[in-house]
Enzyme design. Structure first.
Site, PDB file in Angstrom:
ATOM      1  N   LYS A 114       6.275   0.488   2.929  1.00 37.13           N
ATOM      2  CA  LYS A 114       4.907   0.080   3.260  1.00 37.13           C
ATOM      3  C   LYS A 114       4.070  -0.066   1.984  1.00 37.13           C
ATOM      4  O   LYS A 114       4.185   0.762   1.080  1.00 37.13           O
ATOM      5  CB  LYS A 114       4.305   1.173   4.158  1.00 37.13           C
ATOM      6  CG  LYS A 114       2.935   0.863   4.703  1.00 37.13           C
ATOM      7  CD  LYS A 114       2.370   2.030   5.490  1.00 37.13           C
ATOM      8  CE  LYS A 114       1.538   2.921   4.586  1.00 37.13           C
ATOM      9  NZ  LYS A 114       0.515   3.717   5.288  1.00 37.13           N
ATOM     10  N   LYS A 137      -1.757   2.638  -0.904  1.00 38.96           N
ATOM     11  CA  LYS A 137      -2.636   2.937  -2.029  1.00 38.96           C
ATOM     12  C   LYS A 137      -2.156   4.182  -2.760  1.00 38.96           C
ATOM     13  O   LYS A 137      -2.610   4.464  -3.862  1.00 38.96           O
ATOM     14  CB  LYS A 137      -4.085   3.094  -1.571  1.00 38.96           C
ATOM     15  CG  LYS A 137      -4.339   4.160  -0.513  1.00 38.96           C
ATOM     16  CD  LYS A 137      -5.830   4.226  -0.203  1.00 38.96           C
ATOM     17  CE  LYS A 137      -6.125   4.570   1.251  1.00 38.96           C
ATOM     18  NZ  LYS A 137      -5.695   5.877   1.693  1.00 38.96           N
ATOM     19  N   LYS A 183       5.189  15.202   2.524  1.00 46.53           N
ATOM     20  CA  LYS A 183       4.363  15.335   1.327  1.00 46.53           C
ATOM     21  C   LYS A 183       4.624  16.616   0.578  1.00 46.53           C
ATOM     22  O   LYS A 183       4.242  16.740  -0.578  1.00 46.53           O
ATOM     23  CB  LYS A 183       2.875  15.239   1.702  1.00 46.53           C
ATOM     24  CG  LYS A 183       2.488  13.849   2.163  1.00 46.53           C
ATOM     25  CD  LYS A 183       1.006  13.593   2.063  1.00 46.53           C
ATOM     26  CE  LYS A 183       0.700  12.154   2.431  1.00 46.53           C
ATOM     27  NZ  LYS A 183      -0.716  11.872   2.550  1.00 46.53           N
TER      28      LYS A 183
HETATM   29  P1  ADP Z   1      -2.208   4.470   2.354  1.00 51.19           P
HETATM   30  O1  ADP Z   1      -0.755   4.550   2.689  1.00 51.19           O
HETATM   31  O2  ADP Z   1      -2.582   3.149   1.761  1.00 51.19           O
HETATM   32  O3  ADP Z   1      -2.673   5.676   1.570  1.00 51.19           O
HETATM   33  P2  ADP Z   1      -3.350   5.572   4.696  1.00 51.19           P
HETATM   34  O4  ADP Z   1      -2.116   6.309   5.069  1.00 51.19           O
HETATM   35  O5  ADP Z   1      -4.515   6.372   4.194  1.00 51.19           O
HETATM   36  O6  ADP Z   1      -3.009   4.425   3.673  1.00 51.19           O
HETATM   37  O7  ADP Z   1      -3.770   4.681   5.923  1.00 51.19           O
HETATM   38  C1  ADP Z   1      -5.072   4.254   6.149  1.00 51.19           C
HETATM   39  C2  ADP Z   1      -5.070   3.217   7.242  1.00 51.19           C
HETATM   40  O8  ADP Z   1      -4.622   1.967   6.726  1.00 51.19           O
HETATM   41  C3  ADP Z   1      -4.180   3.540   8.428  1.00 51.19           C
HETATM   42  O9  ADP Z   1      -4.864   3.182   9.623  1.00 51.19           O
HETATM   43  C4  ADP Z   1      -2.975   2.661   8.250  1.00 51.19           C
HETATM   44  O10 ADP Z   1      -2.424   2.286   9.481  1.00 51.19           O
HETATM   45  C5  ADP Z   1      -3.549   1.456   7.505  1.00 51.19           C
HETATM   46  N1  ADP Z   1      -2.559   0.951   6.571  1.00 51.19           N
HETATM   47  C6  ADP Z   1      -2.198   1.526   5.406  1.00 51.19           C
HETATM   48  N2  ADP Z   1      -1.274   0.798   4.763  1.00 51.19           N
HETATM   49  C7  ADP Z   1      -1.027  -0.274   5.561  1.00 51.19           C
HETATM   50  C8  ADP Z   1      -0.167  -1.398   5.443  1.00 51.19           C
HETATM   51  N3  ADP Z   1       0.628  -1.527   4.397  1.00 51.19           N
HETATM   52  N4  ADP Z   1      -0.162  -2.310   6.424  1.00 51.19           N
HETATM   53  C9  ADP Z   1      -0.965  -2.171   7.491  1.00 51.19           C
HETATM   54  N5  ADP Z   1      -1.804  -1.138   7.665  1.00 51.19           N
HETATM   55  C10 ADP Z   1      -1.845  -0.193   6.715  1.00 51.19           C
END
Ligand code: ADP
Ligand code: TRP
Length: 344
Positions: free
Chosen positions: A210, A213, A119
């Protein structure tokens, strides 16, 4: 008798995606419902972790409340005293403990954290906050304050969990006391949660990435707040391949594999069952339409459930849990303060 603690947090830095929902929220809510007889369940919203990178602060308070409502809409019982739902910043011990732990944490070990490296790599030094740097110390406080043994997190968080174990052991050794409960190692966590193969929903536009959000373009991201029409369009324009045969092959057909995964999740059925139904289908347009219809129907239903959630019941739950957590966290903080010579 105190019960062992299962604890997890989900950041509220943007609208939630279907990846967050199926990968994190739904499994946690199911676990909370299934395990609250034998375990204390702590589900919290790490609002202080939300602005280690810049956000729109005008949105944060509502966003945080909305995440709590999403848990309720996903089926979290609000009347169970073994399930706690709280906001991190409402329990000041998180911040206080972080300062103390900071002083026992090496600059080198924080600099080695891959999330920090990822990051911060594109930003100029002055734009990388100290908060981003010591993010894992606040996360360690989140966990250690409640003597949590089980901490379900995605694989991008395992390094932070290992750091939590290190700092807990370091403090226990340094003061020769059992101040902290050391959470289980990642491998034992995975065994406990039966999560060897954690779900990973991929971006629709770039299925090698992936779905997140935090992605800049939202073309390939389905948010829980998307209208049924928008979600439908996003799925209809998902990137696929030219092999013209539906199969689960994440290397050669990542887009199609991802759609199969998404369909299994909205149907709440094993991937194998979905695959049996669609394997070999040649017209991707037809397959996509089925996925798009079912995701749109899921969103419509989820949004109706969310609208039905009693906002004041959620807020009372937060206040009640936060009072109980201030009590519990305060006791752990006191043990550390006493060991550090701040209290007698
Ligand atoms: P993001 O990448 O959406 O900002 P975070 O890193 O804050 O998400 O992750 C929050 C939770 O959501 C974590 O437990 C992560 O494993 C799960 N998560 C986030 N994106 C995915 C995805 N694409 N598929 C499955 N689980 C996800
Ligand atoms: N760092 C986690 C994430 O980005 C969120 C989080 C903060 C967390 N504190 C936690 C998760 C404590 C589990 C336990 O997903």
């Amino acid at each position: 008798m105190t019960k062992p603690v299962i604890l997890t947090g989900l950041r509220a830095n943007n609208n939630l995606t279907i990846g967050n929902y199926f990968g994190a929220i739904e499994p946690i809510v199911r676990m909370a419902r299934d395990k609250s007889v034998d375990y204390q369940i702590n589900m919290f919203i790490p609002d202080l972790h939300s602005f280690t990178t810049p956000i729109d602060h005008g949105e944060l308070y509502e966003q945080t409340l909305n995440n709590a409502r999403v848990y309720a809409a996903a089926g979290l019982p609000l009347d169970n005293n073994d399930i706690h739902l709280y906001r991190q910043s409402f329990v000041p011990a998180h911040s206080e403990m972080t300062w103390i732990l900071d002083c026992f944490t090496g600059i080198g070990e924080m600099g080695r954290m891959t999330q920090f490296k990822d990051k911060s790599s594109n930003a100029q030094d002055d734009r990388v906050s100290v908060g981003l740097f010591n993010y894992p110390v606040l996360m360690a406080s989140d966990i250690l304050l409640y003597d949590a043994t089980y901490v379900p997190v995605g694989d991008d968080q395992t390094q932070h969990l290992e750091f939590t174990r290190d700092i807990a052991e370091r403090i226990n050794q340094q003061f020769d006391q059992n101040i902290f409960t050391v959470p289980l190692a990642t491998k034992e966590q995975l065994a406990f949660f039966d999560a060897e193969h954690g779900l990973r929903i991929m971006d629709l536009a770039d299925p090698t990435k992936k779905m997140s959000k935090s992605t800049e373009s939202d073309r390939g991201v389905v948010f829980l707040t998307d209208s049924a029409e928008d979600a439908h369009k996003k799925i209809m324009s998902a990137t696929t391949d030219n092999l013209a045969s539906v199969a689960y092959d994440t290397t050669n057909q990542p887009g199609i594999s991802n759609l199969l995964e998404i369909l299994s999740q909205v149907r709440n059925q094993p991937l194998g069952t979905t695959l049996l139904e669609f394997q070999g289908m040649e017209r991707y347009g037809d397959f996509k339409r089925i996925v798009a219809d079912e995701v749109a129907a899921f969103l419509t239903q989820f949004q109706a459930q969310l609208a039905f959630v009693d906002g004041s019941a959620v807020e009372s739950k937060l206040l009640k849990s936060e009072a109980a957590m201030r009590d519990q966290a305060g006791k752990t903080l006191y043990r550390l303060q006493a060991a550090a010579g701040l209290r007698k």
